[in-house]
Structures are given as structure tokens and as C-alpha cells.
Design a protein around this motif. Structure first.
Motif, PDB file in Angstrom:
ATOM      1  N   LEU A  66       0.850  -1.188   0.000  1.00 56.94           N
ATOM      2  CA  LEU A  66       0.000   0.000   0.000  1.00 56.94           C
ATOM      3  C   LEU A  66       0.887   1.241   0.000  1.00 56.94           C
ATOM      4  CD1 LEU A  66      -3.263   0.589   1.983  1.00 56.94           C
ATOM      5  CD2 LEU A  66      -1.542   2.396   1.842  1.00 56.94           C
ATOM      6  N   VAL A  67       0.679   2.087  -0.994  1.00 52.25           N
ATOM      7  CA  VAL A  67       1.411   3.345  -1.115  1.00 52.25           C
ATOM      8  C   VAL A  67       0.425   4.485  -0.921  1.00 52.25           C
ATOM      9  CG1 VAL A  67       2.920   4.761  -2.561  1.00 52.25           C
ATOM     10  CG2 VAL A  67       2.970   2.274  -2.785  1.00 52.25           C
ATOM     11  N   ALA A  68       0.646   5.294   0.111  1.00 55.36           N
ATOM     12  CA  ALA A  68      -0.203   6.461   0.364  1.00 55.36           C
ATOM     13  C   ALA A  68       0.604   7.717   0.031  1.00 55.36           C
ATOM     14  CB  ALA A  68      -0.658   6.494   1.816  1.00 55.36           C
ATOM     15  N   ASP A  75      -2.353   3.866  -3.809  1.00 56.04           N
ATOM     16  CA  ASP A  75      -2.159   2.783  -4.765  1.00 56.04           C
ATOM     17  C   ASP A  75      -1.988   1.475  -4.011  1.00 56.04           C
ATOM     18  OD1 ASP A  75      -2.344   4.062  -7.209  1.00 56.04           O
ATOM     19  OD2 ASP A  75      -0.204   4.526  -7.325  1.00 56.04           O
ATOM     20  N   LEU A  76      -2.638   0.417  -4.507  1.00 55.99           N
ATOM     21  CA  LEU A  76      -2.438  -0.944  -4.014  1.00 55.99           C
ATOM     22  C   LEU A  76      -1.678  -1.708  -5.086  1.00 55.99           C
ATOM     23  CD1 LEU A  76      -6.033  -1.688  -2.631  1.00 55.99           C
ATOM     24  CD2 LEU A  76      -4.042  -0.877  -1.346  1.00 55.99           C
ATOM     25  N   ASN A  84      -5.770   1.694  -8.074  1.00 54.29           N
ATOM     26  CA  ASN A  84      -5.847   3.001  -7.421  1.00 54.29           C
ATOM     27  C   ASN A  84      -7.124   3.153  -6.603  1.00 54.29           C
ATOM     28  OD1 ASN A  84      -6.830   6.245  -8.126  1.00 54.29           O
ATOM     29  ND2 ASN A  84      -4.925   5.855  -7.042  1.00 54.29           N
ATOM     30  N   LEU A  85      -6.973   3.710  -5.382  1.00 55.58           N
ATOM     31  CA  LEU A  85      -8.105   4.069  -4.542  1.00 55.58           C
ATOM     32  C   LEU A  85      -7.986   5.564  -4.229  1.00 55.58           C
ATOM     33  CD1 LEU A  85      -8.471   1.218  -1.879  1.00 55.58           C
ATOM     34  CD2 LEU A  85     -10.056   1.793  -3.694  1.00 55.58           C
ATOM     35  N   SER A  86      -8.843   6.348  -4.813  1.00 60.19           N
ATOM     36  CA  SER A  86      -8.747   7.803  -4.642  1.00 60.19           C
ATOM     37  C   SER A  86      -9.849   8.358  -3.749  1.00 60.19           C
ATOM     38  CB  SER A  86      -8.799   8.486  -6.014  1.00 60.19           C
ATOM     39  OG  SER A  86     -10.017   8.185  -6.679  1.00 60.19           O
ATOM     40  N   ASP A  87     -10.504   7.496  -2.964  1.00 60.27           N
ATOM     41  CA  ASP A  87     -11.659   7.904  -2.155  1.00 60.27           C
ATOM     42  C   ASP A  87     -11.326   9.049  -1.197  1.00 60.27           C
ATOM     43  OD1 ASP A  87     -11.796   5.128  -3.070  1.00 60.27           O
ATOM     44  OD2 ASP A  87     -13.736   5.053  -2.077  1.00 60.27           O
ATOM     45  N   ILE A  88     -10.244   8.912  -0.433  1.00 64.52           N
ATOM     46  CA  ILE A  88      -9.898   9.947   0.538  1.00 64.52           C
ATOM     47  C   ILE A  88      -9.501  11.232  -0.176  1.00 64.52           C
ATOM     48  CG2 ILE A  88      -8.392  10.552   2.465  1.00 64.52           C
ATOM     49  CD1 ILE A  88      -8.090   7.580   3.051  1.00 64.52           C
ATOM     50  N   LYS A 125     -10.460  -4.684  -2.500  1.00 61.69           N
ATOM     51  CA  LYS A 125      -9.926  -3.440  -3.087  1.00 61.69           C
ATOM     52  C   LYS A 125     -10.919  -2.283  -2.913  1.00 61.69           C
ATOM     53  CE  LYS A 125      -7.398  -6.021  -6.658  1.00 61.69           C
ATOM     54  NZ  LYS A 125      -7.995  -7.341  -6.396  1.00 61.69           N
ATOM     55  N   GLU A 126     -11.363  -2.099  -1.677  1.00 61.07           N
ATOM     56  CA  GLU A 126     -12.339  -1.052  -1.416  1.00 61.07           C
ATOM     57  C   GLU A 126     -12.217  -0.534   0.017  1.00 61.07           C
ATOM     58  OE1 GLU A 126     -16.084  -2.987  -2.020  1.00 61.07           O
ATOM     59  OE2 GLU A 126     -16.133  -3.846   0.003  1.00 61.07           O
ATOM     60  N   VAL A 127     -12.737   0.688   0.224  1.00 64.94           N
ATOM     61  CA  VAL A 127     -12.807   1.245   1.575  1.00 64.94           C
ATOM     62  C   VAL A 127     -13.946   0.555   2.313  1.00 64.94           C
ATOM     63  CG1 VAL A 127     -13.282   3.297   2.943  1.00 64.94           C
ATOM     64  CG2 VAL A 127     -11.824   3.473   0.923  1.00 64.94           C
TER      65      VAL A 127
END
Length: 249
Positions: A66-68, A75-76, A84-88, A125-127
Motif C-alpha cells: 500500500l502506497v499512500a 495505490d495498491l 488506485n483508490l482515490s476515495d480519501i 480493493k475497497e474502503v
């Protein structure tokens, strides 16, 4: 075609995934292969979603890195695949959205954020959840988290909180309790589980950090020779590594 020129001179974060060692430098991320000694530099040109790494963590259960990033993008990395998780990053949140640190527990990644705790299910792969643990469900800066299997612990800008790890409704702030017997309004920036004992770093405004250990419900001062803690991590299951200002440990 473009070439990405980043600064890799100064390393700030490092994780070992077995075959690869991931290292975050001032300008970007690079990997070292333990098998063939190759160095590679993943970037926003060849797969990563952003620049400026703020936190780095490895989840062994799903073999995921996990890269924040500094802008709260995530990015996971699953081998050669990047999700990519761009939720936050996209969410409208008043105040600080920084991701300070990441703790893995099985498939779940617990993100210590400037407003609360975000839980990511790396299998789906989700919040999964967002927790606001301060009184009244208010925003509170979370600097770090730890778990001893029974409780989840949060090092915050206003003391140390804990909750039962098996509690199904940790979105309810009333299920989180703050320790009243250890600087209840103080800033704690690091927390780790060392052989079942929780070690926390109290960082007062004076700049002289203090380390405490929780053992059988009691907090005691430890490693009194250390006055500044930059980072703490547990390695090899039974050793704690403390980055400090030159004091011996």
C-alpha cells in the motif's frame, strides 16, 4: 516518450516483501530485487497514480504493497498490477486529510489519518469503514495504530484510545475508550505491539519524547535514555527498531 527524473538520494521509508524491498525517496519510489539485485523505479509514467510518498506498508496475507501519497491518494500494488483508490483524495473533508501511517491486520489495512481512521479491505480493493473516534464523533488526528489481537489501539493528538477488535460497530465513538491514566490530552505519535506489550511514544510540545509500555493494564516509562523518536517499527516479531536522534538503544 517521456523520461521521469526523480530524486532517489534520501530514503525515508522502507518495507521488505521478501523478493522485493520497496524504498521511498525524496522524489519517488524504487525497488531492490533480493534475487538478482536489480533496481527498478516505478513512477507515474509506468503505473503509479501519483508522486510524493507519505506512507508505505506491506500486507503479507494478500501480498499487497500500500502506497499512500501526500495528497491522500492511494495505490495498491499486487505484483505487476496496480489498483488506485482515490476515495480519501476525492472526499470533501474539512481539515487535515493526511495519511500518517498504515497498519495491516490480515486483509485489512488501517489508515491513521488527520481526521480519523479509514479501513481498507485489500481483498475486495475497497474502503470498508471510516471511524471518527473522538467524543461526539468529532474529527481527531490519528498518528498511528497497533493491535494485540484483543484490542485496537490508536495514538492520537489527544491521548491513546482503544476498542475491542471484535466489536462490530467501531463507527460508534462510544465503543472507543481513552486512557485516563497516561497524558489523556497529550499527543502520541507512535504505537507498536512488542510481544503482546504495547509501546507508545508521547510527544509533548517541549520536544522531549517519552516512551511508555502497557503491561497488565499499567503504563510504565521505558527507554528513558531516548528523548526524540522519529519512527518505531517491530521487526523479526520480537525486536523494536526506534529511529531516534543518536541515543543508543
Amino acid at each position: 516518450e517521456w523520461t521521469n527524473y526523480q530524486s532517489y538520494r534520501s530514503a525515508s521509508k522502507l518495507i521488505d516483501t521478501g523478493d522485493l524491498i520497496y524504498c521511498a525517496g525524496d522524489g519517488g519510489l524504487f525497488t531492490y530485487n533480493n534475487t538478482d539485485n536489480r533496481v527498478q523505479k516505478p513512477s507515474s509514467i509506468n503505473g503509479l497514480s501519483d508522486v510524493g510518498v507519505e506512507a508505505l506498508a506491506y500486507g503479507a496475507e494478500n501480498d499487497v504493497v500500500l502506497v499512500a501519497y501526500e495528497n491522500s491518494n492511494i495505490d495498491l500494488i499486487y505484483g505487476k498490477d496496480i489498483y488506485n483508490l482515490s476515495d480519501i483524495k476525492r472526499k470533501q473533508i474539512m481539515g487535515n486529510k493526511a495519511i500518517n501511517k498504515v497498519m495491516f491486520d490480515g486483509p485489512l489495512a488501517y489508515l491513521s489519518c488527520g481526521f480519523g481512521i479509514v479501513v481498507i479491505n485489500t481483498e475486495k480493493k475497497e474502503v470498508k469503514d471510516t471511524w471518527y473516534i473522538a467524543e461526539g464523533g468529532a474529527h481527531l488526528t490519528i498518528y498511528d495504530m497497533a493491535s494485540d489481537g484483543t484490542y485496537l489501539y490508536a495514538a492520537t493528538a489527544e491521548g491513546i484510545y482503544r476498542a475491542l477488535a471484535g466489536e462490530p460497530n467501531l463507527q460508534d465513538y462510544s465503543n472507543w475508550q481513552r486512557f485516563s491514566n497516561l497524558h489523556p490530552n497529550g499527543r502520541f505519535t507512535q504505537i507498536e505491539n512488542l510481544n503482546g506489550k504495547i509501546i507508545a511514544c508521547y510527544s509533548p510540545a517541549s520536544g522531549n519524547d517519552e516512551l511508555y509500555m502497557l503491561d497488565n493494564g499499567n503504563w510504565t516509562r521505558v527507554f528513558t535514555e531516548i528523548s526524540k523518536v522519529y519512527d518505531m517499527t517491530v521487526a523479526f516479531n520480537d525486536r523494536i527498531i526506534i529511529s531516534n536522534n543518536g541515543d543508543e538503544i
